[in-house]
Design an enzyme around this catalytic site. Structure first.
Site, PDB file in Angstrom:
ATOM      1  N   ASP A  10       0.836  -0.940   0.065  1.00 32.94           N
ATOM      2  CA  ASP A  10      -0.052   0.126   0.037  1.00 32.94           C
ATOM      3  C   ASP A  10       0.934   1.190   0.054  1.00 32.94           C
ATOM      4  O   ASP A  10       1.854   1.561   0.731  1.00 32.94           O
ATOM      5  CB  ASP A  10      -0.898  -0.073   1.236  1.00 32.94           C
ATOM      6  CG  ASP A  10      -1.823   0.996   1.103  1.00 32.94           C
ATOM      7  OD1 ASP A  10      -3.079   0.566   1.479  1.00 32.94           O
ATOM      8  OD2 ASP A  10      -1.420   2.075   1.076  1.00 32.94           O
ATOM      9  N   GLU A 106      -2.930  -0.073  -4.009  1.00 35.80           N
ATOM     10  CA  GLU A 106      -2.574  -1.170  -3.374  1.00 35.80           C
ATOM     11  C   GLU A 106      -2.974  -2.408  -3.891  1.00 35.80           C
ATOM     12  O   GLU A 106      -3.924  -2.303  -4.680  1.00 35.80           O
ATOM     13  CB  GLU A 106      -3.233  -1.099  -1.955  1.00 35.80           C
ATOM     14  CG  GLU A 106      -4.987  -1.132  -1.977  1.00 35.80           C
ATOM     15  CD  GLU A 106      -5.657  -0.936  -0.612  1.00 35.80           C
ATOM     16  OE1 GLU A 106      -5.455  -1.988   0.181  1.00 35.80           O
ATOM     17  OE2 GLU A 106      -6.606  -0.159  -0.718  1.00 35.80           O
TER      18      GLU A 106
HETATM   19  P1  TTP Z   1      -5.269   5.062   1.084  1.00 38.00           P
HETATM   20  O1  TTP Z   1      -4.155   4.049   0.672  1.00 38.00           O
HETATM   21  O2  TTP Z   1      -6.376   4.800   1.861  1.00 38.00           O
HETATM   22  O3  TTP Z   1      -4.625   6.101   1.646  1.00 38.00           O
HETATM   23  P2  TTP Z   1      -3.145   6.790   1.465  1.00 38.00           P
HETATM   24  O4  TTP Z   1      -2.131   6.291   0.448  1.00 38.00           O
HETATM   25  O5  TTP Z   1      -3.214   8.371   1.092  1.00 38.00           O
HETATM   26  O6  TTP Z   1      -2.447   6.936   2.911  1.00 38.00           O
HETATM   27  P3  TTP Z   1      -1.950   5.528   3.797  1.00 38.00           P
HETATM   28  O7  TTP Z   1      -0.148   6.096   3.836  1.00 38.00           O
HETATM   29  O8  TTP Z   1      -2.463   5.534   4.991  1.00 38.00           O
HETATM   30  O9  TTP Z   1      -1.974   4.307   2.927  1.00 38.00           O
HETATM   31  O10 TTP Z   1      -5.888   5.873  -0.384  1.00 38.00           O
HETATM   32  C1  TTP Z   1      -5.244   5.710  -1.327  1.00 38.00           C
HETATM   33  C2  TTP Z   1      -5.622   7.050  -2.014  1.00 38.00           C
HETATM   34  O11 TTP Z   1      -6.788   7.182  -2.528  1.00 38.00           O
HETATM   35  C3  TTP Z   1      -5.416   8.203  -1.354  1.00 38.00           C
HETATM   36  O12 TTP Z   1      -3.960   8.876  -1.672  1.00 38.00           O
HETATM   37  C4  TTP Z   1      -6.496   9.239  -1.861  1.00 38.00           C
HETATM   38  C5  TTP Z   1      -7.598   8.352  -2.396  1.00 38.00           C
HETATM   39  N1  TTP Z   1      -8.704   8.160  -1.334  1.00 38.00           N
HETATM   40  C6  TTP Z   1      -9.732   9.041  -1.524  1.00 38.00           C
HETATM   41  O13 TTP Z   1      -9.615   9.801  -2.544  1.00 38.00           O
HETATM   42  N2  TTP Z   1     -10.742   9.135  -0.559  1.00 38.00           N
HETATM   43  C7  TTP Z   1     -10.546   8.462   0.515  1.00 38.00           C
HETATM   44  O14 TTP Z   1     -11.661   8.454   1.159  1.00 38.00           O
HETATM   45  C8  TTP Z   1      -9.608   7.447   0.745  1.00 38.00           C
HETATM   46  C9  TTP Z   1      -9.625   6.784   1.889  1.00 38.00           C
HETATM   47  C10 TTP Z   1      -8.685   7.475  -0.303  1.00 38.00           C
HETATM   48 MG    MG Z   2      -2.140   3.909   0.705  1.00 37.90          MG
END
Ligand code: TTP
Ligand code: MG
Length: 393
Positions: A10, A106
């Site tokens: 991820d 991911e």
């Molecule tokens: P995530 O993998 O949930 O979050 P992230 O990569 O930003 O942070 P982490 O280090 O905790 O993994 O989500 C991946 C991408 O998806 C994120 O960068 C932006 C998008 N996203 C949205 O647009 N809205 C949301 O509610 C979520 C959870 C993610």
């Molecule tokens: Mg992420």
């Protein structure tokens, strides 16, 4: 010890990390990607610096702006993130064909068959992290576990830029999970968490210790069963690869683990015959033959070889299967043996070959005719009616 090695990879603060990569001046600052600060709308994601202010995905940007007035707000550039996403997915393919993308940042990877090439789970995780960094300039976090659920839980534990190895012994998994809060578990929505909390269940350990009957009265039978299974780290869902390559396979588990060459080879040849018959019935030629060996300690390997020209006849499949087995050697006791053909196509034509009929091709044609004749006899008189001497051993 459990058999599979699954990785969950991820990306860290994905959208924000891409923005920072493309504009290094943003590094170290609270970055919010999403709606503008003064408009209705939400945070898509934010940098880890912004998370210190309690900002998270899905929060209204106006709230985020109140919590961190000097945050930098940036719009979502989806096309850019998608192209980075494609780069990441390509990197995964270099380590295993068994990739299940979950979202743009991911994926699950089943690397069980790649361990002999790249080393154990943590070594592969490091190599993937390095490759992603080289390819995209970004960091990711990796969970290594014997199943999907545990891998997904694990990738979150040492975020950002972390690797987490879940114990692979069945005994150590429940204590590993016990301290984690219930909200880490998939399917544990806000409502479910509130119910569990009201009964003093805060962690996966609390769930492990809960009386199953009581749990059922609180959240219903289905949820109770599946939550309990997850709390103990049980998950037998298979990884679903996106582009399912056509293949035909057969495998057999020995009644008792085998160490002797003869019965193992005989079983493999039987499997090759069965796969060959199915292959011809389906009307395909295969360009790859593969054997699978599961050793007594449950480690599983696959070995494969290209078939050139693509073939469907028993003799080619049998010879290739034996060759692969003998090359690997029976260096431990064998629990299961399998045979598969992949790269299936409807013709054995290959552009290079058909310019001139090669002798190999004439040979496989003759073998194919023979195999089809055998199929006809087997169709009428049964699979055991006609067999090769070596299979009878
Ligand atoms: P995530 O993998 O949930 O979050 P992230 O990569 O930003 O942070 P982490 O280090 O905790 O993994 O989500 C991946 C991408 O998806 C994120 O960068 C932006 C998008 N996203 C949205 O647009 N809205 C949301 O509610 C979520 C959870 C993610
Ligand atoms: Mg992420």
């Amino acid at each position: 010890m459990l058999g599979k090695t699954i990785l969950h990879v991820d990306m860290d603060a994905f959208f924000a990390a891409v923005e920072i990569h493309d504009n290094p001046e943003l590094k170290g600052k609270p970055i919010i990607v999403g709606s503008p600060r003064d408009k209705r709308g939400v945070v898509s994601t934010c940098s880890y610096e912004a998370r210190k202010y309690g900002i998270h995905s899905g929060m209204p940007t106006r709230t985020a702006a109140q919590r961190c007035p000097n945050a930098i707000f940036l719009p979502v550039r989806m096309a850019r993130y998608q192209s980075v996403s494609a780069q990441i997915m390509n990197v995964f393919q270099n380590f295993t064909p068994f990739v299940q993308p979950i979202s743009c940042d991911e994926a699950f990877l089943d690397v069980t068959g790649s361990l002999h090439l790249f080393g154990d789970g943590p070594k592969i995780a490091k190599k993937i992290k390095t490759a992603i960094r080289q390819e995209t300039g970004l960091t990711c976090s990796v969970g290594i576990a014997p199943n999907l659920f545990l891998a997904k839980i694990a990738s979150d534990i040492n975020k950002p830029d972390g690797i987490t190895l879940v114990p692979f012994s069945e005994k150590q998994i429940p204590p590993f999970l016990a301290p984690l809060p219930v909200k880490r578990m998939w399917g544990a929505g806000k409502k479910m968490q509130a119910i569990l909390k009201s009964h003093n269940i805060h962690t996966l350990g609390d769930l492990q210790n809960a009386d199953p009957k009581q749990l059922t009265t609180w959240i219903g039978e289905n949820a109770a069963n599946s939550f309990r299974r997850r709390a103990f780290g049980i998950d037998d869902r298979p990884l679903v690869t996106e582009t399912k390559e056509k293949s035909i396979s057969n495998e057999t588990t020995f009644p008792e683990d085998q160490h002797n060459q003869k019965p193992i080879e005989a079983a493999l040849l039987d499997l090759a015959d069965k796969v060959g018959t199915r292959l011809r019935k389906a009307g395909y030629y295969a360009n790859t033959a593969q054997i699978k060996i599961r050793w007594t300690n449950f480690t599983t390997i696959t070995r494969q070889r290209r078939l050139d020209p693509p073939a469907c006849d028993d003799q080619t499949l049998r010879e290739t299967a034996l060759e692969l087995l003998r090359k690997e050697g029976i260096h431990s006791t064998v629990r299961l043996i399998g045979f598969a053909v992949t790269g299936l196509r409807e013709t054995d034509e290959t552009p290079q070959l058909d310019l001139f009929q090669t002798s190999e091709k004439q040979t496989t044609k003759k073998r194919e005719t023979l195999s089809r004749a055998v199929d006809t006899i087997r169709d009428r008189f049964g699979i055991k009616s006609i067999r090769r001497g070596s299979t009878l051993a």
